[in-house]
Scaffold this motif. Structure first.
Motif, PDB file in Angstrom:
ATOM      1  N   LEU A   1       0.835  -1.203   0.000  1.00 48.91           N
ATOM      2  CA  LEU A   1       0.000   0.000   0.000  1.00 48.91           C
ATOM      3  C   LEU A   1       0.866   1.249   0.000  1.00 48.91           C
ATOM      4  CD1 LEU A   1      -2.677  -1.005   2.686  1.00 48.91           C
ATOM      5  CD2 LEU A   1      -2.902  -1.109   0.197  1.00 48.91           C
ATOM      6  N   LEU A   2       1.907   1.232   0.809  1.00 44.79           N
ATOM      7  CA  LEU A   2       2.803   2.382   0.923  1.00 44.79           C
ATOM      8  C   LEU A   2       3.495   2.688  -0.400  1.00 44.79           C
ATOM      9  CD1 LEU A   2       4.360   4.462   2.676  1.00 44.79           C
ATOM     10  CD2 LEU A   2       5.988   2.628   3.195  1.00 44.79           C
ATOM     11  N   ILE A   3       4.036   1.659  -1.039  1.00 45.43           N
ATOM     12  CA  ILE A   3       4.788   1.866  -2.283  1.00 45.43           C
ATOM     13  C   ILE A   3       3.869   2.330  -3.408  1.00 45.43           C
ATOM     14  CG2 ILE A   3       6.178   0.702  -4.043  1.00 45.43           C
ATOM     15  CD1 ILE A   3       7.241  -1.117  -1.815  1.00 45.43           C
ATOM     16  N   ALA A   4       2.725   1.671  -3.548  1.00 43.19           N
ATOM     17  CA  ALA A   4       1.791   2.072  -4.609  1.00 43.19           C
ATOM     18  C   ALA A   4       1.258   3.480  -4.381  1.00 43.19           C
ATOM     19  CB  ALA A   4       0.636   1.070  -4.690  1.00 43.19           C
ATOM     20  N   ALA A   5       0.971   3.830  -3.116  1.00 44.60           N
ATOM     21  CA  ALA A   5       0.397   5.141  -2.810  1.00 44.60           C
ATOM     22  C   ALA A   5       1.403   6.268  -3.042  1.00 44.60           C
ATOM     23  CB  ALA A   5      -0.101   5.169  -1.369  1.00 44.60           C
ATOM     24  N   VAL A   6       2.666   6.050  -2.683  1.00 44.51           N
ATOM     25  CA  VAL A   6       3.644   7.126  -2.873  1.00 44.51           C
ATOM     26  C   VAL A   6       3.898   7.366  -4.365  1.00 44.51           C
ATOM     27  CG1 VAL A   6       5.803   5.791  -2.839  1.00 44.51           C
ATOM     28  CG2 VAL A   6       5.764   8.086  -1.891  1.00 44.51           C
ATOM     29  N   GLY A   7       3.808   6.308  -5.171  1.00 44.69           N
ATOM     30  CA  GLY A   7       3.924   6.480  -6.615  1.00 44.69           C
ATOM     31  C   GLY A   7       2.751   7.262  -7.180  1.00 44.69           C
ATOM     32  N   GLU A   8       1.543   6.922  -6.735  1.00 41.99           N
ATOM     33  CA  GLU A   8       0.357   7.631  -7.213  1.00 41.99           C
ATOM     34  C   GLU A   8       0.347   9.072  -6.723  1.00 41.99           C
ATOM     35  OE1 GLU A   8      -3.337   8.507  -8.994  1.00 41.99           O
ATOM     36  OE2 GLU A   8      -1.765   7.017  -9.404  1.00 41.99           O
ATOM     37  N   LEU A   9       0.912   9.322  -5.555  1.00 38.00           N
ATOM     38  CA  LEU A   9       0.989  10.686  -5.047  1.00 38.00           C
ATOM     39  C   LEU A   9       1.789  11.573  -6.004  1.00 38.00           C
ATOM     40  CD1 LEU A   9       1.528  11.829  -1.421  1.00 38.00           C
ATOM     41  CD2 LEU A   9       3.028  12.744  -3.189  1.00 38.00           C
ATOM     42  N   VAL A  10       2.900  11.056  -6.499  1.00 36.21           N
ATOM     43  CA  VAL A  10       3.713  11.819  -7.448  1.00 36.21           C
ATOM     44  C   VAL A  10       2.924  12.077  -8.732  1.00 36.21           C
ATOM     45  CG1 VAL A  10       5.790  11.749  -8.901  1.00 36.21           C
ATOM     46  CG2 VAL A  10       5.905  11.019  -6.508  1.00 36.21           C
ATOM     47  N   VAL A  11       2.203  11.055  -9.203  1.00 38.94           N
ATOM     48  CA  VAL A  11       1.397  11.209 -10.411  1.00 38.94           C
ATOM     49  C   VAL A  11       0.359  12.317 -10.230  1.00 38.94           C
ATOM     50  CG1 VAL A  11      -0.219  10.061 -11.975  1.00 38.94           C
ATOM     51  CG2 VAL A  11       1.731   8.795 -11.056  1.00 38.94           C
ATOM     52  N   GLU A  12      -0.346  12.290  -9.100  1.00 38.44           N
ATOM     53  CA  GLU A  12      -1.398  13.276  -8.878  1.00 38.44           C
ATOM     54  C   GLU A  12      -0.830  14.661  -8.609  1.00 38.44           C
ATOM     55  OE1 GLU A  12      -4.519  12.073  -6.266  1.00 38.44           O
ATOM     56  OE2 GLU A  12      -4.677  10.069  -7.148  1.00 38.44           O
ATOM     57  N   ARG A  13       0.344  14.738  -8.014  1.00 41.94           N
ATOM     58  CA  ARG A  13       0.985  16.037  -7.816  1.00 41.94           C
ATOM     59  C   ARG A  13       1.315  16.700  -9.150  1.00 41.94           C
ATOM     60  NH1 ARG A  13       1.418  19.578  -3.492  1.00 41.94           N
ATOM     61  NH2 ARG A  13       1.585  18.436  -1.538  1.00 41.94           N
TER      62      ARG A  13
ATOM     63  N   ALA B   1       6.258  11.475 -14.529  1.00 41.12           N
ATOM     64  CA  ALA B   1       5.591  11.210 -13.253  1.00 41.12           C
ATOM     65  C   ALA B   1       4.712   9.966 -13.347  1.00 41.12           C
ATOM     66  CB  ALA B   1       4.752  12.422 -12.839  1.00 41.12           C
ATOM     67  N   VAL B   2       4.014   9.815 -14.470  1.00 38.28           N
ATOM     68  CA  VAL B   2       3.174   8.641 -14.684  1.00 38.28           C
ATOM     69  C   VAL B   2       4.025   7.370 -14.729  1.00 38.28           C
ATOM     70  CG1 VAL B   2       1.697   7.475 -16.383  1.00 38.28           C
ATOM     71  CG2 VAL B   2       1.276   9.870 -15.792  1.00 38.28           C
ATOM     72  N   LEU B   3       5.189   7.447 -15.380  1.00 41.20           N
ATOM     73  CA  LEU B   3       6.093   6.289 -15.421  1.00 41.20           C
ATOM     74  C   LEU B   3       6.579   5.925 -14.022  1.00 41.20           C
ATOM     75  CD1 LEU B   3       8.362   6.928 -18.561  1.00 41.20           C
ATOM     76  CD2 LEU B   3       6.487   5.293 -18.325  1.00 41.20           C
ATOM     77  N   PHE B   4       6.894   6.926 -13.219  1.00 41.18           N
ATOM     78  CA  PHE B   4       7.322   6.659 -11.844  1.00 41.18           C
ATOM     79  C   PHE B   4       6.204   5.981 -11.057  1.00 41.18           C
ATOM     80  CE2 PHE B   4       7.583   7.929  -7.364  1.00 41.18           C
ATOM     81  CZ  PHE B   4       8.855   7.444  -7.040  1.00 41.18           C
ATOM     82  N   GLY B   5       4.988   6.464 -11.223  1.00 43.12           N
ATOM     83  CA  GLY B   5       3.856   5.833 -10.549  1.00 43.12           C
ATOM     84  C   GLY B   5       3.664   4.389 -10.978  1.00 43.12           C
ATOM     85  N   GLY B   6       3.853   4.122 -12.278  1.00 47.14           N
ATOM     86  CA  GLY B   6       3.745   2.751 -12.771  1.00 47.14           C
ATOM     87  C   GLY B   6       4.829   1.854 -12.209  1.00 47.14           C
ATOM     88  N   ALA B   7       6.060   2.392 -12.102  1.00 42.21           N
ATOM     89  CA  ALA B   7       7.161   1.615 -11.532  1.00 42.21           C
ATOM     90  C   ALA B   7       6.865   1.238 -10.085  1.00 42.21           C
ATOM     91  CB  ALA B   7       8.462   2.410 -11.625  1.00 42.21           C
ATOM     92  N   CYS B   8       6.333   2.189  -9.313  1.00 42.48           N
ATOM     93  CA  CYS B   8       5.994   1.915  -7.918  1.00 42.48           C
ATOM     94  C   CYS B   8       4.866   0.887  -7.812  1.00 42.48           C
ATOM     95  CB  CYS B   8       5.595   3.208  -7.210  1.00 42.48           C
ATOM     96  SG  CYS B   8       6.969   4.345  -6.916  1.00 42.48           S
ATOM     97  N   ALA B   9       3.858   1.002  -8.677  1.00 41.12           N
ATOM     98  CA  ALA B   9       2.760   0.033  -8.657  1.00 41.12           C
ATOM     99  C   ALA B   9       3.271  -1.363  -9.010  1.00 41.12           C
ATOM    100  CB  ALA B   9       1.663   0.461  -9.629  1.00 41.12           C
ATOM    101  N   GLY B  10       4.158  -1.443 -10.010  1.00 47.55           N
ATOM    102  CA  GLY B  10       4.740  -2.740 -10.362  1.00 47.55           C
ATOM    103  C   GLY B  10       5.551  -3.324  -9.225  1.00 47.55           C
ATOM    104  N   LEU B  11       6.319  -2.470  -8.526  1.00 47.24           N
ATOM    105  CA  LEU B  11       7.103  -2.929  -7.380  1.00 47.24           C
ATOM    106  C   LEU B  11       6.193  -3.421  -6.258  1.00 47.24           C
ATOM    107  CD1 LEU B  11       9.880  -3.194  -6.002  1.00 47.24           C
ATOM    108  CD2 LEU B  11       9.633  -0.816  -5.236  1.00 47.24           C
ATOM    109  N   ALA B  12       5.102  -2.718  -6.033  1.00 46.27           N
ATOM    110  CA  ALA B  12       4.133  -3.155  -5.021  1.00 46.27           C
ATOM    111  C   ALA B  12       3.536  -4.510  -5.394  1.00 46.27           C
ATOM    112  CB  ALA B  12       3.029  -2.111  -4.873  1.00 46.27           C
ATOM    113  N   GLY B  13       3.260  -4.697  -6.684  1.00 49.08           N
ATOM    114  CA  GLY B  13       2.749  -5.990  -7.134  1.00 49.08           C
ATOM    115  C   GLY B  13       3.762  -7.105  -6.943  1.00 49.08           C
ATOM    116  N   ALA B  14       5.036  -6.812  -7.222  1.00 48.20           N
ATOM    117  CA  ALA B  14       6.095  -7.803  -7.015  1.00 48.20           C
ATOM    118  C   ALA B  14       6.175  -8.207  -5.558  1.00 48.20           C
ATOM    119  CB  ALA B  14       7.442  -7.238  -7.479  1.00 48.20           C
TER     120      ALA B  14
END
Length: 305
Positions: free
Chosen positions: A16-28, A188-201
């Motif tokens: 949750l933490l990793i995915a959320a911090v990635g999405e935070l950057v995207v939304e910022r 920013a979107v790419l960074f969010g995707g990387a974080c979401a992928g890491l959270a999935g891993a």
């Protein structure tokens, strides 16, 4: 038992933490990506598949990050360059991820997984209680905290963070000053995707080292709620992630030890009910919803030709 509960809270909160911090950057940056769930589930299945075929957890994590970035690149291309609706595209991305992950993962159902090993820190890991809880976690747990610190520092202490926030708050002015709004948002979107992928891993290689269809179980949506819960501030994401992680774990322990006479289905829904309750409370407080909300969140930018 308290030590075991803390350990499971940490493992439940980390994705949750990793995915959320990635999405935070995207939304910022002013982009609303509702496809976090789809990117997470794709990261989970690709990470598991690569780790299973190569025998390397590291390669599995790298592949998961690449899968998340590929999904986010598709989203970014559609919403930034083709100016597709961000809400509809994000929902479509989630549906695509869930369906495609089921197709890829069909051959890996029931296959024994590869667990990412925990780190051992000489001296610190042997301290009673503190050692196992804080100094015997896997590398992704520590990486999650490092990401939060890096994002917090970058957003508020660097020129890059200032540009990112400027693009999210007023893309027209940022463009007039010579900044490439589409480039900043795409990165920013790419960074969010990387974080979401890491959270999935983390889900398929550490939390439960196996592949189960739809194993993210709505955590991508909770990560989206965490961004709002944190008022778009990285350090508050940590508190929110651990709060929701604790709710998830406590309901499991309550079911396992029959602490309360409540139907298991209701207990399983507690994390999602908590998410709805938090969003309602935040929405009721206009100060919380307006103070840090990027002014251009969800608004497309079309540069002058």
């Amino acid at each position: 038992m308290f030590e075991a509960v803390l350990l499971t809270v940490i493992t439940a909160a980390t994705p949750l933490l990793i995915a959320a911090v990635g999405e935070l950057v995207v939304e910022r940056s002013g982009v609303l990506n509702l496809g976090v769930e789809g990117m997470m589930i794709m990261g989970a299945v690709v990470g598991f598949a690569v780790a299973n075929q190569t025998g390397s957890g590291t390669l599995g994590v790298v592949a998961a990050v690449a899968a998340g970035m590929a999904m986010s690149a598709l989203f970014g291309f559609l919403v930034l360059f083709l100016v597709a609706n961000q809400v509809a595209t994000g929902l479509a991305l989630t549906i695509l991820g869930i369906g495609f992950s089921g197709l890829i993962g069909e051959a890996f159902i029931g296959v024994p997984g590869l667990r990412i090993p925990s780190l051992y820190i000489p001296g610190l890991s042997d301290i009673p209680f503190i050692g196992p809880v804080f100094f015997q976690q896997d590398a992704i747990v520590y990486l999650g905290f490092a990401l939060v610190a890096a994002v917090a520092y970058t957003l508020f202490r660097t020129r890059l963070g200032l540009v990112l926030r400027a693009v999210g708050d007023n893309h027209t002015s940022a463009h007039a000053l010579g900044y490439s709004v589409l480039k900043v948002r795409f990165l920013a979107v790419l960074f969010g995707g990387a974080c979401a992928g890491l959270a999935g891993a983390y889900m398929s290689l550490a939390y439960t080292p196996q592949w189960v269809e739809n194993m993210t179980a709505g955590r991508g949506w909770i990560a989206l709620a965490l961004v709002v819960f944190s008022s778009w501030l990285p350090l508050r994401v940590v508190a929110g992630a651990y709060l929701f992680g604790a709710v998830s774990v406590l309901n499991l322990h309550a079911q396992a030890h029959e602490m309360v006479n409540i139907p298991s289905q209701l207990l399983s829904s507690l994390p999602y009910l908590a998410t709805i309750l938090v969003l309602v409370l935040i929405s009721a407080n206009r100060r919380l919803t307006l103070v840090n909300t990027p002014a251009c969140l969800g608004k497309p930018f079309v540069p002058d030709r």
